[in-house]
Design an enzyme around this catalytic site. Sequence first.
Site, PDB file in Angstrom:
ATOM      1  N   HIS A   7      -1.691   1.797  -3.846  1.00 17.43           N
ATOM      2  CA  HIS A   7      -3.005   1.971  -3.205  1.00 17.43           C
ATOM      3  C   HIS A   7      -2.917   1.651  -1.711  1.00 17.43           C
ATOM      4  O   HIS A   7      -3.467   2.370  -0.871  1.00 17.43           O
ATOM      5  CB  HIS A   7      -4.038   1.046  -3.848  1.00 17.43           C
ATOM      6  CG  HIS A   7      -4.667   1.589  -5.096  1.00 17.43           C
ATOM      7  ND1 HIS A   7      -5.219   2.853  -5.171  1.00 17.43           N
ATOM      8  CD2 HIS A   7      -4.856   1.022  -6.321  1.00 17.43           C
ATOM      9  CE1 HIS A   7      -5.724   3.042  -6.382  1.00 17.43           C
ATOM     10  NE2 HIS A   7      -5.504   1.956  -7.100  1.00 17.43           N
ATOM     11  N   HIS A  26       1.347  -0.215  -8.979  1.00 21.83           N
ATOM     12  CA  HIS A  26       0.083   0.513  -8.839  1.00 21.83           C
ATOM     13  C   HIS A  26      -0.731  -0.013  -7.668  1.00 21.83           C
ATOM     14  O   HIS A  26      -1.245   0.768  -6.849  1.00 21.83           O
ATOM     15  CB  HIS A  26      -0.710   0.391 -10.142  1.00 21.83           C
ATOM     16  CG  HIS A  26      -2.078   0.996 -10.079  1.00 21.83           C
ATOM     17  ND1 HIS A  26      -2.333   2.305 -10.419  1.00 21.83           N
ATOM     18  CD2 HIS A  26      -3.278   0.458  -9.705  1.00 21.83           C
ATOM     19  CE1 HIS A  26      -3.617   2.553 -10.261  1.00 21.83           C
ATOM     20  NE2 HIS A  26      -4.214   1.450  -9.834  1.00 21.83           N
ATOM     21  N   GLU A  27      -0.854  -1.331  -7.569  1.00 25.43           N
ATOM     22  CA  GLU A  27      -1.668  -1.914  -6.496  1.00 25.43           C
ATOM     23  C   GLU A  27      -1.031  -1.693  -5.124  1.00 25.43           C
ATOM     24  O   GLU A  27      -1.723  -1.370  -4.145  1.00 25.43           O
ATOM     25  CB  GLU A  27      -1.877  -3.415  -6.752  1.00 25.43           C
ATOM     26  CG  GLU A  27      -2.621  -3.739  -8.039  1.00 25.43           C
ATOM     27  CD  GLU A  27      -3.978  -3.050  -8.142  1.00 25.43           C
ATOM     28  OE1 GLU A  27      -4.579  -2.757  -7.103  1.00 25.43           O
ATOM     29  OE2 GLU A  27      -4.416  -2.794  -9.285  1.00 25.43           O
ATOM     30  N   GLU A  71      -6.591   6.819  -8.283  1.00 26.05           N
ATOM     31  CA  GLU A  71      -5.998   6.024  -9.355  1.00 26.05           C
ATOM     32  C   GLU A  71      -4.794   6.746  -9.967  1.00 26.05           C
ATOM     33  O   GLU A  71      -3.761   6.121 -10.239  1.00 26.05           O
ATOM     34  CB  GLU A  71      -7.048   5.738 -10.437  1.00 26.05           C
ATOM     35  CG  GLU A  71      -8.173   4.821  -9.989  1.00 26.05           C
ATOM     36  CD  GLU A  71      -7.673   3.464  -9.540  1.00 26.05           C
ATOM     37  OE1 GLU A  71      -6.737   2.928 -10.158  1.00 26.05           O
ATOM     38  OE2 GLU A  71      -8.232   2.930  -8.554  1.00 26.05           O
TER      39      GLU A  71
END
Length: 272
Positions: free
Chosen positions: A140, A136-137, A197
């Site tokens: 980004h 997820h990070e 997100e």
Amino acid sequence: MQIRKPLLIISTALLIVSCATNPFTGKKTMALVPNSQLFPTSFAQYNEFLNENKVIKGTKDAEMITRVGQRIAVAAERWLNANGHQGYLKDYKWEYNLVDDKTVNAWCMPGGKIVFYTGILPIAKSETGVAAIMGHEVAHALANHGQQRMSAGMLQQLGAVAGNVAIKDEEKRNVFNQAYGVGSTVGVMLPFSRNHETEADQIGLYLMAVAGYNPDEAAELWKRMKANSGGQAPPEFLSTHPSNDTRISNLIKWAPRAKEEAKKFGITSFRD
């Protein structure tokens, strides 16, 4: 009216000439601040943060964070190369650090600088849980969400300036500022952030699968996140993030697709 028109022309021109393309979605994204400027600033701020906090080195947990991060970064490069984006990561400088902090959080700065707080490790529970967070990070960073948020903030400020210049009556200007502040935040900036997100959730799920981690674990991670929050969360429309239930539902739905994507890279079984 004479002033408003030039401001509209300027803002439109900025959007036209300052765009990037998200390699995962193919969509045009705002890039008012180029990565050539953003990355060096990000790297400097990251180093400053590390100097001001207790970085954990040499432990099993610290080594796991680095190991998972490297695997996710390799998966990202494999995916990008296979989909015609060779060289996309040339300016990224991946770095993974574990910081002694009870906060349940992890984050990635533009250009690939990642921090995990020790407080999130019990929620992650396993290396696969860490991979779900890491994916997820990293997503980004790959999708340039920081660049987009900065660009959106600049446009939001430009809109406020335009309104204040155009409206001469002080009382009407005060009403505009209040309405614009709430409207642009709730109606534009918060949905913009929630979309980032959600996008990072989906991209991250694919990355962890290509890296050999079971994407089914991502939904289980967010079930633990929900339990840890104790139900203390603002309504989704007032939040920068989707609700826990929305995320869990999405991740369950996307997991089979992530496994199919991993098969393209020869991944048919996953790490525990």
